[in-house]
Design a protein around this motif. Structure first.
Motif, PDB file in Angstrom:
ATOM      1  N   UNK A  12     -22.486  49.995 -18.512  1.00  0.00           N
ATOM      2  CA  UNK A  12     -22.085  49.391 -17.235  1.00  0.00           C
ATOM      3  C   UNK A  12     -21.362  50.417 -16.365  1.00  0.00           C
ATOM      4  N   UNK A  13     -21.566  50.313 -15.067  1.00  0.00           N
ATOM      5  CA  UNK A  13     -20.895  51.197 -14.122  1.00  0.00           C
ATOM      6  C   UNK A  13     -19.796  50.436 -13.413  1.00  0.00           C
ATOM      7  N   UNK A  14     -18.698  51.127 -13.136  1.00  0.00           N
ATOM      8  CA  UNK A  14     -17.596  50.552 -12.371  1.00  0.00           C
ATOM      9  C   UNK A  14     -18.099  50.232 -10.973  1.00  0.00           C
ATOM     10  N   UNK A  22     -27.268  47.251  -5.629  1.00  0.00           N
ATOM     11  CA  UNK A  22     -26.614  47.309  -6.939  1.00  0.00           C
ATOM     12  C   UNK A  22     -25.181  46.780  -6.842  1.00  0.00           C
ATOM     13  N   UNK A  23     -24.471  47.151  -5.781  1.00  0.00           N
ATOM     14  CA  UNK A  23     -23.115  46.655  -5.569  1.00  0.00           C
ATOM     15  C   UNK A  23     -23.119  45.143  -5.360  1.00  0.00           C
ATOM     16  N   UNK A  24     -24.004  44.667  -4.501  1.00  0.00           N
ATOM     17  CA  UNK A  24     -24.068  43.230  -4.196  1.00  0.00           C
ATOM     18  C   UNK A  24     -24.379  42.408  -5.446  1.00  0.00           C
ATOM     19  N   UNK A  25     -25.288  42.884  -6.275  1.00  0.00           N
ATOM     20  CA  UNK A  25     -25.625  42.168  -7.508  1.00  0.00           C
ATOM     21  C   UNK A  25     -24.449  42.165  -8.475  1.00  0.00           C
ATOM     22  N   UNK A  26     -23.777  43.295  -8.596  1.00  0.00           N
ATOM     23  CA  UNK A  26     -22.617  43.358  -9.500  1.00  0.00           C
ATOM     24  C   UNK A  26     -21.497  42.456  -9.001  1.00  0.00           C
ATOM     25  N   UNK A  27     -21.288  42.412  -7.690  1.00  0.00           N
ATOM     26  CA  UNK A  27     -20.277  41.535  -7.114  1.00  0.00           C
ATOM     27  C   UNK A  27     -20.640  40.068  -7.361  1.00  0.00           C
ATOM     28  N   UNK A  28     -21.913  39.730  -7.241  1.00  0.00           N
ATOM     29  CA  UNK A  28     -22.355  38.361  -7.518  1.00  0.00           C
ATOM     30  C   UNK A  28     -22.081  37.983  -8.973  1.00  0.00           C
ATOM     31  N   UNK A  59     -11.032  41.702  -0.703  1.00  0.00           N
ATOM     32  CA  UNK A  59      -9.956  42.650  -1.013  1.00  0.00           C
ATOM     33  C   UNK A  59     -10.495  43.665  -2.021  1.00  0.00           C
ATOM     34  N   UNK A  60     -10.684  44.899  -1.592  1.00  0.00           N
ATOM     35  CA  UNK A  60     -11.244  45.926  -2.470  1.00  0.00           C
ATOM     36  C   UNK A  60     -10.420  46.115  -3.737  1.00  0.00           C
ATOM     37  N   UNK A  61      -9.095  46.071  -3.615  1.00  0.00           N
ATOM     38  CA  UNK A  61      -8.267  46.229  -4.806  1.00  0.00           C
ATOM     39  C   UNK A  61      -8.530  45.102  -5.805  1.00  0.00           C
ATOM     40  N   UNK A  62      -8.680  43.895  -5.315  1.00  0.00           N
ATOM     41  CA  UNK A  62      -8.961  42.763  -6.204  1.00  0.00           C
ATOM     42  C   UNK A  62     -10.313  42.944  -6.880  1.00  0.00           C
ATOM     43  N   UNK A  63     -11.311  43.364  -6.127  1.00  0.00           N
ATOM     44  CA  UNK A  63     -12.627  43.609  -6.721  1.00  0.00           C
ATOM     45  C   UNK A  63     -12.507  44.647  -7.831  1.00  0.00           C
ATOM     46  N   UNK A  64     -11.821  45.749  -7.552  1.00  0.00           N
ATOM     47  CA  UNK A  64     -11.693  46.817  -8.540  1.00  0.00           C
ATOM     48  C   UNK A  64     -10.966  46.338  -9.792  1.00  0.00           C
ATOM     49  N   UNK A  65      -9.846  45.660  -9.621  1.00  0.00           N
ATOM     50  CA  UNK A  65      -9.077  45.194 -10.783  1.00  0.00           C
ATOM     51  C   UNK A  65      -9.831  44.128 -11.572  1.00  0.00           C
ATOM     52  N   UNK A  67     -13.055  43.629 -11.660  1.00  0.00           N
ATOM     53  CA  UNK A  67     -14.229  44.216 -12.312  1.00  0.00           C
ATOM     54  C   UNK A  67     -13.826  44.944 -13.587  1.00  0.00           C
ATOM     55  N   UNK A  68     -12.738  45.693 -13.520  1.00  0.00           N
ATOM     56  CA  UNK A  68     -12.246  46.346 -14.737  1.00  0.00           C
ATOM     57  C   UNK A  68     -11.898  45.329 -15.812  1.00  0.00           C
ATOM     58  N   UNK A  69     -11.279  44.224 -15.407  1.00  0.00           N
ATOM     59  CA  UNK A  69     -10.934  43.161 -16.345  1.00  0.00           C
ATOM     60  C   UNK A  69     -12.191  42.561 -16.959  1.00  0.00           C
TER      61      UNK A  69
END
Length: 127
Positions: A12-14, A22-28, A59-65, A67-69
């Motif tokens: 998996x990629x961050x 790819x970003x949109x699918x991962x966000x979904x 919120x980009x920070x929320x997405x990043x945190x 996603x890591x979780x």
């Protein structure tokens, strides 16, 4: 998404390294996990001391945190992680991420229950 225990799949990629479809699918996929598992099981009442934005995906920070979780969830709830994997996820990941996200000075600081306010980004001057 695959886990490292699945040798036929790519790692998996961050999400912040992805773009376009790819970003949109991962966000979904992330949103599905957040709304189907994380919030129903782990979300606590929204207060001024523990805010949550109804449009967290803006919120980009929320997405990043988050996603890591989620990546850690996938790894540590896989049977290959062993029976203590979920306990490690709770101890090492869940509390820290939720504390940062829901902090009064975190990414949702300007959001109120039922409303969203974009984060004011610090001004950076050229040097």
């Amino acid at each position: 998404m695959s886990t490292p225990a699945d040798p036929g799949q790519a790692e998996p990629q961050f999400i912040l390294y992805l773009d376009g479809e790819a970003y949109e699918e991962e966000l979904r996929l992330l949103a599905t996990w957040v709304h189907a598992l994380l919030l129903p099981v782990y979300a606590r009442e929204v207060t001024s001391a523990e805010p949550w934005c109804p449009r967290w995906w803006e919120h980009q920070e929320a997405i990043a945190r988050l996603h890591g979780l989620w990546l850690a969830w996938q790894e540590l709830t896989d049977p290959a992680a062993g029976p203590s994997g979920p306990a490690l996820w709770h101890r090492d990941h869940l509390g820290a991420v939720m504390h940062e996200l829901r902090s009064p000075s975190g990414p949702f600081a300007g959001c109120k229950q039922g409303s969203h306010r974009p984060k004011a980004v610090p001004v950076v001057e050229a040097f």
